[in-house]
Write an enzyme that holds these catalytic residues in place. Sequence first.
Site, PDB file in Angstrom:
ATOM      1  N   LYS A 111       0.860  -1.182   0.000  1.00 29.94           N
ATOM      2  CA  LYS A 111       0.000   0.000   0.000  1.00 29.94           C
ATOM      3  C   LYS A 111       0.895   1.230   0.000  1.00 29.94           C
ATOM      4  CE  LYS A 111      -4.496   0.780   0.177  1.00 29.94           C
ATOM      5  NZ  LYS A 111      -5.563  -0.106  -0.300  1.00 29.94           N
TER       6      LYS A 111
HETATM    7  P1  NAD Z   1     -13.049   7.916  -2.310  1.00 32.83           P
HETATM    8  O1  NAD Z   1     -12.027   8.910  -1.945  1.00 32.83           O
HETATM    9  O2  NAD Z   1     -13.463   7.780  -3.719  1.00 32.83           O
HETATM   10  O3  NAD Z   1     -14.375   8.168  -1.448  1.00 32.83           O
HETATM   11  C1  NAD Z   1     -14.390   8.218  -0.056  1.00 32.83           C
HETATM   12  C2  NAD Z   1     -15.782   8.641   0.400  1.00 32.83           C
HETATM   13  O4  NAD Z   1     -15.848   8.548   1.831  1.00 32.83           O
HETATM   14  C3  NAD Z   1     -16.146  10.073   0.037  1.00 32.83           C
HETATM   15  O5  NAD Z   1     -17.521  10.133  -0.288  1.00 32.83           O
HETATM   16  C4  NAD Z   1     -15.873  10.834   1.339  1.00 32.83           C
HETATM   17  O6  NAD Z   1     -16.615  12.030   1.455  1.00 32.83           O
HETATM   18  C5  NAD Z   1     -16.332   9.790   2.332  1.00 32.83           C
HETATM   19  N1  NAD Z   1     -15.806   9.985   3.688  1.00 32.83           N
HETATM   20  C6  NAD Z   1     -14.559  10.294   4.069  1.00 32.83           C
HETATM   21  N2  NAD Z   1     -14.500  10.389   5.400  1.00 32.83           N
HETATM   22  C7  NAD Z   1     -15.746  10.130   5.862  1.00 32.83           C
HETATM   23  C8  NAD Z   1     -16.323  10.079   7.138  1.00 32.83           C
HETATM   24  N3  NAD Z   1     -15.618  10.347   8.236  1.00 32.83           N
HETATM   25  N4  NAD Z   1     -17.650   9.764   7.241  1.00 32.83           N
HETATM   26  C9  NAD Z   1     -18.384   9.509   6.141  1.00 32.83           C
HETATM   27  N5  NAD Z   1     -17.885   9.537   4.899  1.00 32.83           N
HETATM   28  C10 NAD Z   1     -16.585   9.860   4.764  1.00 32.83           C
HETATM   29  O7  NAD Z   1     -12.504   6.535  -1.709  1.00 32.83           O
HETATM   30  P2  NAD Z   1     -12.833   5.050  -2.227  1.00 32.83           P
HETATM   31  O8  NAD Z   1     -11.850   4.699  -3.276  1.00 32.83           O
HETATM   32  O9  NAD Z   1     -14.288   4.911  -2.472  1.00 32.83           O
HETATM   33  O10 NAD Z   1     -12.420   4.206  -0.943  1.00 32.83           O
HETATM   34  C11 NAD Z   1     -13.321   3.999   0.147  1.00 32.83           C
HETATM   35  C12 NAD Z   1     -12.845   2.789   0.943  1.00 32.83           C
HETATM   36  O11 NAD Z   1     -12.831   1.637   0.077  1.00 32.83           O
HETATM   37  C13 NAD Z   1     -11.438   2.895   1.497  1.00 32.83           C
HETATM   38  O12 NAD Z   1     -11.381   2.199   2.722  1.00 32.83           O
HETATM   39  C14 NAD Z   1     -10.587   2.170   0.477  1.00 32.83           C
HETATM   40  O13 NAD Z   1      -9.387   1.675   1.019  1.00 32.83           O
HETATM   41  C15 NAD Z   1     -11.536   1.051   0.101  1.00 32.83           C
HETATM   42  N6  NAD Z   1     -11.269   0.419  -1.206  1.00 32.83           N
HETATM   43  C16 NAD Z   1     -11.113   1.180  -2.334  1.00 32.83           C
HETATM   44  C17 NAD Z   1     -10.883   0.542  -3.550  1.00 32.83           C
HETATM   45  C18 NAD Z   1     -10.738   1.308  -4.842  1.00 32.83           C
HETATM   46  O14 NAD Z   1     -10.464   0.670  -5.863  1.00 32.83           O
HETATM   47  N7  NAD Z   1     -10.928   2.612  -4.862  1.00 32.83           N
HETATM   48  C19 NAD Z   1     -10.799  -0.849  -3.617  1.00 32.83           C
HETATM   49  C20 NAD Z   1     -10.993  -1.593  -2.451  1.00 32.83           C
HETATM   50  C21 NAD Z   1     -11.224  -0.934  -1.251  1.00 32.83           C
END
Ligand code: NAD
Length: 419
Positions: A111
């Site tokens: 990561k």
């Molecule tokens: P992103 O940046 O696209 O979106 C994050 C979202 O969470 C946004 O809507 C933001 O406003 C919201 N957020 C942030 N802090 C918050 C809080 N305290 N309360 C409520 N909402 C909050 O991120 P993403 O890529 O969607 O990732 C989200 C999660 O999924 C992370 O844990 C990431 O590690 C995991 N993930 C992402 C991927 C990927 O391919 N992007 C794959 C697997 C897992």
Amino acid sequence: MAGTIPRDDMTSFEAVTWFFDQAAERVRCDDEMRELLRRPWRELTVAVPIRLDNGKLKMFTGYRVQHNGARGPYKGGIRYHPRTGLDEVRALASLMTWKNALAGIPYGGAKGGVTCDPGELSTTELNRLTRRFTQNIAHIIGENRDIPAPDMGTNAQTMAWMMDAYGQMFGHTPAIVTGKPVELGGSYGRDAGPGRGLVYCLEEWARLTDYSLQGSRVLIQGFGQVGSWVARLIGSLGCTVVGVSDISGGLFNPRGLDIPKLMEHVGQSGTIAGFQGVEEVSGEEFLQLPCDILVPAAIEGVIHSRNADKIQASVVVEAANHPTTPVGDIILRDRGIALMPDILVNAGGVVVSYFEWAQNIQQFRWEEERVNKELEKIVKGATREVIKLSDREGISLREAAFYIGVERVSRAIELRGFV
Ligand code: NAD
């Protein structure tokens, strides 16, 4: 550490290591193997100096942690977030090791991240930051060494900049990152991958446990890359999304939200705030609203000792990485709430990344239909394995998922015979 009582103030890496230790105990790893599996194999911290648009120099800090490479090249996302630090990146790298092993794809776990608030940087500043970060970690990544991807705060555009910066040093290398725009060698279906994987996983779990999804009320915390795709796709299972939240707070409508309209609103304003015809709630209240299925899809540690007893869902489906602390996990389990763990549920992202990497190396593009079919096969297969082991051993789905991951990685280390 196994058998110890978890604390709520554990750091992210301590918490993930606690889950690992429970699994290592069950798998009967000896102490030496546990040490090899627990510790990241390489950690790199770099200064990332860039000129801001106003001409001033600003120093950022970036990280790449390669947790374990026994099963193949390291693989894992890059996060841009103000709270990103070495401990968090370590925790997420460790989760990638077990996730990739559980999905049966040929990668180790890694990561990375930069401590920054991407919302406060202009596009040109983000471009410069990404290029400098890529240059500074370039000597430890490579298409057969370590392949980054998007995570929170980064996206396909970030990956395009990374590919370009790496290509300027070593020649055009599309397989150096995944999650790229389709026009630059990205895979069809990568954007939707984590959300689609969640839907397949939930569908298979419901089929095997006789849980009726029809009419189930869903709450989704986080409306970014992952959460918004879950919202768009979960209706195909007969569920209704009754609430979503983002950093600005939550929206709730017990009769269901109009997701296409909400997507349009977010497209225009960049946030869910201000969407009409719904009840607005605070972020903390949001998790405690009435629902059947709760999908945390934002940040770490949001379900913990102070709110796990107030959650009304009967199923928690972890789209985010490490949204539940070990104490929160125990409370949910004692309350009989089913929990589908992150390393199974959100594996769809890295599985489609694997397809993208394979397509880049073969220089051959798959149709989206093929991507989704192969994704379904892997995710549903892993879900069946986890449920079978959980039933056989009388352990939780998280324990079963970690068990399979830890067993596979330790076996790879034994077979390699390097120690
Ligand atoms: P992103 O940046 O696209 O979106 C994050 C979202 O969470 C946004 O809507 C933001 O406003 C919201 N957020 C942030 N802090 C918050 C809080 N305290 N309360 C409520 N909402 C909050 O991120 P993403 O890529 O969607 O990732 C989200 C999660 O999924 C992370 O844990 C990431 O590690 C995991 N993930 C992402 C991927 C990927 O391919 N992007 C794959 C697997 C897992």
